[in-house]
Design a protein around this motif. Structure first.
Motif, mmCIF file in Angstrom:
data_model
loop_
_atom_site.group_PDB
_atom_site.id
_atom_site.type_symbol
_atom_site.label_atom_id
_atom_site.label_comp_id
_atom_site.label_asym_id
_atom_site.label_seq_id
_atom_site.Cartn_x
_atom_site.Cartn_y
_atom_site.Cartn_z
ATOM 1 N N GLU A 161 -20.131 -19.296 66.961
ATOM 2 C CA GLU A 161 -19.931 -17.850 66.936
ATOM 3 C C GLU A 161 -18.459 -17.469 66.836
ATOM 4 O OE1 GLU A 161 -21.546 -19.310 69.565
ATOM 5 O OE2 GLU A 161 -23.593 -19.061 68.804
ATOM 6 N N LEU A 162 -17.574 -18.322 67.379
ATOM 7 C CA LEU A 162 -16.162 -17.953 67.467
ATOM 8 C C LEU A 162 -15.388 -18.281 66.193
ATOM 9 C CD1 LEU A 162 -15.392 -19.110 71.129
ATOM 10 C CD2 LEU A 162 -15.811 -16.781 70.312
ATOM 11 N N PHE A 163 -15.666 -19.443 65.611
ATOM 12 C CA PHE A 163 -14.874 -19.896 64.454
ATOM 13 C C PHE A 163 -15.631 -19.583 63.171
ATOM 14 C CE2 PHE A 163 -13.928 -23.123 67.883
ATOM 15 C CZ PHE A 163 -12.781 -22.486 68.315
ATOM 16 N N THR A 164 -15.564 -18.327 62.766
ATOM 17 C CA THR A 164 -16.332 -17.877 61.609
ATOM 18 C C THR A 164 -15.506 -17.883 60.326
ATOM 19 O OG1 THR A 164 -15.766 -15.595 62.168
ATOM 20 C CG2 THR A 164 -17.844 -16.445 63.025
ATOM 21 N N ASP A 165 -14.175 -17.874 60.446
ATOM 22 C CA ASP A 165 -13.306 -17.892 59.272
ATOM 23 C C ASP A 165 -12.616 -19.249 59.166
ATOM 24 O OD1 ASP A 165 -13.896 -15.232 58.634
ATOM 25 O OD2 ASP A 165 -12.397 -14.511 60.080
ATOM 26 N N TRP A 166 -11.892 -19.429 58.073
ATOM 27 C CA TRP A 166 -11.181 -20.697 57.876
ATOM 28 C C TRP A 166 -10.006 -20.832 58.846
ATOM 29 C CZ3 TRP A 166 -13.277 -24.544 55.430
ATOM 30 C CH2 TRP A 166 -14.238 -24.297 54.431
ATOM 31 N N TYR A 167 -9.465 -19.695 59.260
ATOM 32 C CA TYR A 167 -8.401 -19.717 60.278
ATOM 33 C C TYR A 167 -8.355 -18.343 60.942
ATOM 34 C CZ TYR A 167 -5.750 -17.332 56.616
ATOM 35 O OH TYR A 167 -5.346 -16.456 55.648
ATOM 36 N N ILE A 192 -9.646 -24.461 60.053
ATOM 37 C CA ILE A 192 -10.727 -25.392 59.668
ATOM 38 C C ILE A 192 -10.304 -26.119 58.396
ATOM 39 C CG2 ILE A 192 -13.164 -25.596 59.043
ATOM 40 C CD1 ILE A 192 -13.679 -23.031 60.592
ATOM 41 N N SER A 193 -10.451 -27.429 58.429
ATOM 42 C CA SER A 193 -10.099 -28.236 57.265
ATOM 43 C C SER A 193 -11.161 -28.085 56.175
ATOM 44 C CB SER A 193 -9.956 -29.702 57.666
ATOM 45 O OG SER A 193 -9.821 -30.522 56.517
ATOM 46 N N GLU A 194 -10.692 -27.838 54.961
ATOM 47 C CA GLU A 194 -11.621 -27.734 53.840
ATOM 48 C C GLU A 194 -12.115 -29.114 53.405
ATOM 49 O OE1 GLU A 194 -9.903 -25.524 50.693
ATOM 50 O OE2 GLU A 194 -9.441 -23.774 51.928
ATOM 51 N N ASP A 195 -11.378 -30.180 53.786
ATOM 52 C CA ASP A 195 -11.761 -31.533 53.370
ATOM 53 C C ASP A 195 -12.782 -32.139 54.315
ATOM 54 O OD1 ASP A 195 -9.978 -31.264 51.300
ATOM 55 O OD2 ASP A 195 -8.331 -32.226 52.384
ATOM 56 N N THR A 196 -12.481 -32.067 55.620
ATOM 57 C CA THR A 196 -13.348 -32.742 56.598
ATOM 58 C C THR A 196 -14.286 -31.783 57.310
ATOM 59 O OG1 THR A 196 -11.712 -32.470 58.347
ATOM 60 C CG2 THR A 196 -11.551 -34.453 57.000
ATOM 61 N N GLY A 197 -13.959 -30.468 57.295
ATOM 62 C CA GLY A 197 -14.762 -29.515 58.062
ATOM 63 C C GLY A 197 -14.420 -29.536 59.536
ATOM 64 N N TRP A 198 -13.390 -30.298 59.914
ATOM 65 C CA TRP A 198 -12.986 -30.348 61.318
ATOM 66 C C TRP A 198 -12.229 -29.082 61.697
ATOM 67 C CZ3 TRP A 198 -10.807 -36.024 61.784
ATOM 68 C CH2 TRP A 198 -11.869 -36.928 61.606
#
Length: 585
Positions: free
Chosen positions: A243-249, A267-273
């Motif tokens: 719920e909290l991390f909805t955007d890439w940053y 959020i990493s676009e490569d690993t999704g971490w």
């Protein structure tokens, strides 16, 4: 209570009122401006801190991605290697397998040497290849034997499901590693040949963030694509990651255990971490301490300066008022020589000018009153001189009148009677105001005596408007004027003189005129009669000349400065004296 405070403030001295007003205003402005400054500075510090933290988080994401890119390179290098492809492609019997395994140049030995070559113990826990024919190739720095993995089937299944893509599997609970797995396919036919697994140490990931500092209480949290913790302590934040991390940053505030934290993530676009920076809001508060101290210092300095300036301003505004009060006290004690500085161009200067002008007027008025009192004293003294045993004089004159009448001397009896009336009226204190009719009777008695004295040297004409006869004038208003005409005209003239006494109304005012056809007077003599000076004037008569001035001052005192006596005289032609009296409403 409110009324009491209002009254107490009203009764304060001007100095304290101005001081309180200035202090209240400046302190309020200082506090408001200081609070706004601190708020803006805190906001700037917060935004700057968040901005710097975001840059740090993005740098961490780039470093993690670079590290995992290196792991991907190693995985792909092994997976696409021709020797590995050939080894996994051929199905060997046990005898051939045994011979090739023992031979240094066998494909199995070359595959193992490749794994050793790709292995880096600081970053990896182990490397393992699962062949489709249950052949296993393993490399590790810890044990020569292959470890037992409970999630091995899941790892192989996840790699097969990805069909050649690289999969990152969080296996911290079982092996303590991040497993990087990939299905190996034939480079030509794309048929599955096996699965490659690399166990990545979390210590290598920790080493990437070791130089990152979020303060003594700040920390970094690394979540995988499934929001499972890779690095960092287990906190409730990870349970709400979906719920909290909805955007890439982004960044937001988060409360946990009655503590407020600032969260910055990417959020990493490569690993999704998800790389998450966590630091308490106290870190920002502590970083704003210099701003807070500077604001307090500036506000305190501003208040001190405002106190000094307020005191100076209060004194500047109250000192002139204090001087005015002191001057008024001196005036109340009888000192009319006091004057205030009136060179200023502000309202105080105007006030001082009006004060000085008022004191001058008061001083002049007091001089006039004093002079009037002196005149009254002189007239009273003369009246007292005339009142020496008045009853004796009345009785004596009455006796002379009866004796003259008994002997048939009617003229003498009338003359004595006129003198008796004149004397009785002049020394009587019962009436201060006469009607004009009574005043004219008094004048006629006086002129009868003078005609007896001067025989036929003058004649009198009366032109009186009957409307004015009932109006009142101060006693002995006309007699001194008529006496002046006798003294300065009849006495001084060698020819017969005409006296014309007239009375009329103009508007609400009454005018009485005494006009003679005598020799007239010089301007100096006329001015002295209207306003005697202390200097001696060469008058051609022994008459004091105080009569006209006394009458003029009495009329001005009773009716105002617009009323009184005006006189004109022409040498050789005569003199005209006009009396203006305020009519009764």
């Amino acid at each position: 209570m409110r009324e009491r405070v209002k009254n107490r403030f009203r009764d304060l001295k001007i100095f304290y009122k101005v001081l309180l007003a200035c202090l209240s205003m400046t302190i309020l402005i200082s506090l408001v401006s200081g609070g706004i400054t601190y708020f803006i500075a805190s906001k700037i510090v917060l935004n700057k801190t968040i901005e710097q933290t975001q840059e740090t988080i993005h740098q961490l994401v780039d470093n993690y991605d670079a590290f995992m890119e290196l792991m991907n390179y190693r995985v792909n290098t092994i997976a696409f290697n021709e020797t590995v492809q050939e080894e996994l492609r051929e199905e060997e019997d046990e005898e051939t397998k045994s011979l090739q395994t023992e031979s240094y140049y066998s494909r199995a030995r070359r595959v193992n040497r490749l794994l050793v070559q790709m292995f880096y113990s600081i970053q990896m826990e182990d490397i393992e290849i699962y062949g489709e024919g249950n052949r296993v190739y393993f490399c590790s720095a810890n044990d020569t034997d292959k470890p037992f993995l409970e999630n091995e089937d899941k790892l192989i299944e996840s790699a097969r499901n990805e069909k050649g893509g690289i999969v990152y599997y969080n296996d911290l609970e079982e092996s303590g590693c991040i497993q990087v797995v990939k299905q190996i396919k034939d480079n030509l036919t794309m048929t599955p040949l096996g699965v490659l697994r690399i166990g990545v140490r979390t210590s290598a990931l920790e080493r990437i963030q070791k130089d990152i500092n979020f303060g003594s209480e700040g920390k970094v949290l690394l979540l995988d694509q499934n929001n499972e913790i890779i690095l960092g302590d287990h906190i409730e934040l990870s349970k709400q990651a979906e719920e909290l991390f909805t955007d890439w940053y982004g960044n937001f505030q988060y409360e946990e255990n009655n503590e407020t934290y600032q969260i910055v993530y990417a959020i990493s676009e490569d690993t999704g971490w998800k790389t998450v920076g966590i630091f308490p809001r106290e870190v920002i508060t502590n970083s704003t301490s210099p701003v807070q101290l500077a604001t307090i210092a500036s506000v305190t300095t501003g208040i001190i300066l405002s106190i000094i300036l307020s005191i100076l301003m209060s004194r500047m505004m109250s000192n002139p008022i204090r001087k005015t009060v002191g001057a008024l006290k001196d005036v109340s004690k009888g000192d009319f020589s006091v004057r205030l500085e009136d060179a200023r161009k502000d309202e105080y200067g105007e006030l001082n000018q009006e004060f000085n002008h008022t004191i001058e007027q008061m001083e002049n008025l007091l001089d006039e009153i004093s002079e009037s009192r002196l005149l009254n004293k002189e007239m009273e003294f003369k009246a007292l001189q005339a009142q020496i045993n008045p009853h004796f004089l009345y009785n004596a004159l009455d006796t002379v009148s009866w004796m003259a009448r008994a002997k048939g001397e009617e003229d003498i009896s009338d003359l004595v009677t006129a003198v008796s009336k004149l004397l009785r009226i002049s020394i009587s204190n019962k009436e201060e105001m006469f009607t004009i009719e009574k005043e004219l009777l008094y004048v006629k008695d006086y002129l009868y005596i003078q005609k007896t004295r001067y025989k036929n040297r003058f004649e009198v004409q009366y032109t009186i408007d009957n409307r004015i006869l009932s109006h009142k004038v101060p006693k002995l208003t006309l007699q001194p004027i008529v006496e002046n005409a006798i003294v300065h005209s009849v006495e001084m003239s060698s020819k017969k003189t005409m006296l014309h006494i007239s009375g009329y109304m103009e508007g609400e005012d009454i005018y009485l005129e005494i006009e003679d056809t005598g020799i007239g007077m010089e301007k100096e003599t006329l001015d002295h009669l209207l306003k005697p000076s202390k200097e001696k004037v060469n008058l051609k008569t022994t008459h004091t000349g105080l009569g006209l001035y006394a009458v003029d001052q009495r009329l001005k005192y009773l009716f105002g400065d617009d009323y009184g006596i005006t006189a004109t005289s022409v040498l050789g032609e005569g003199t005209t004296i006009k009396v203006r009296i305020k009519g009764e409403a």
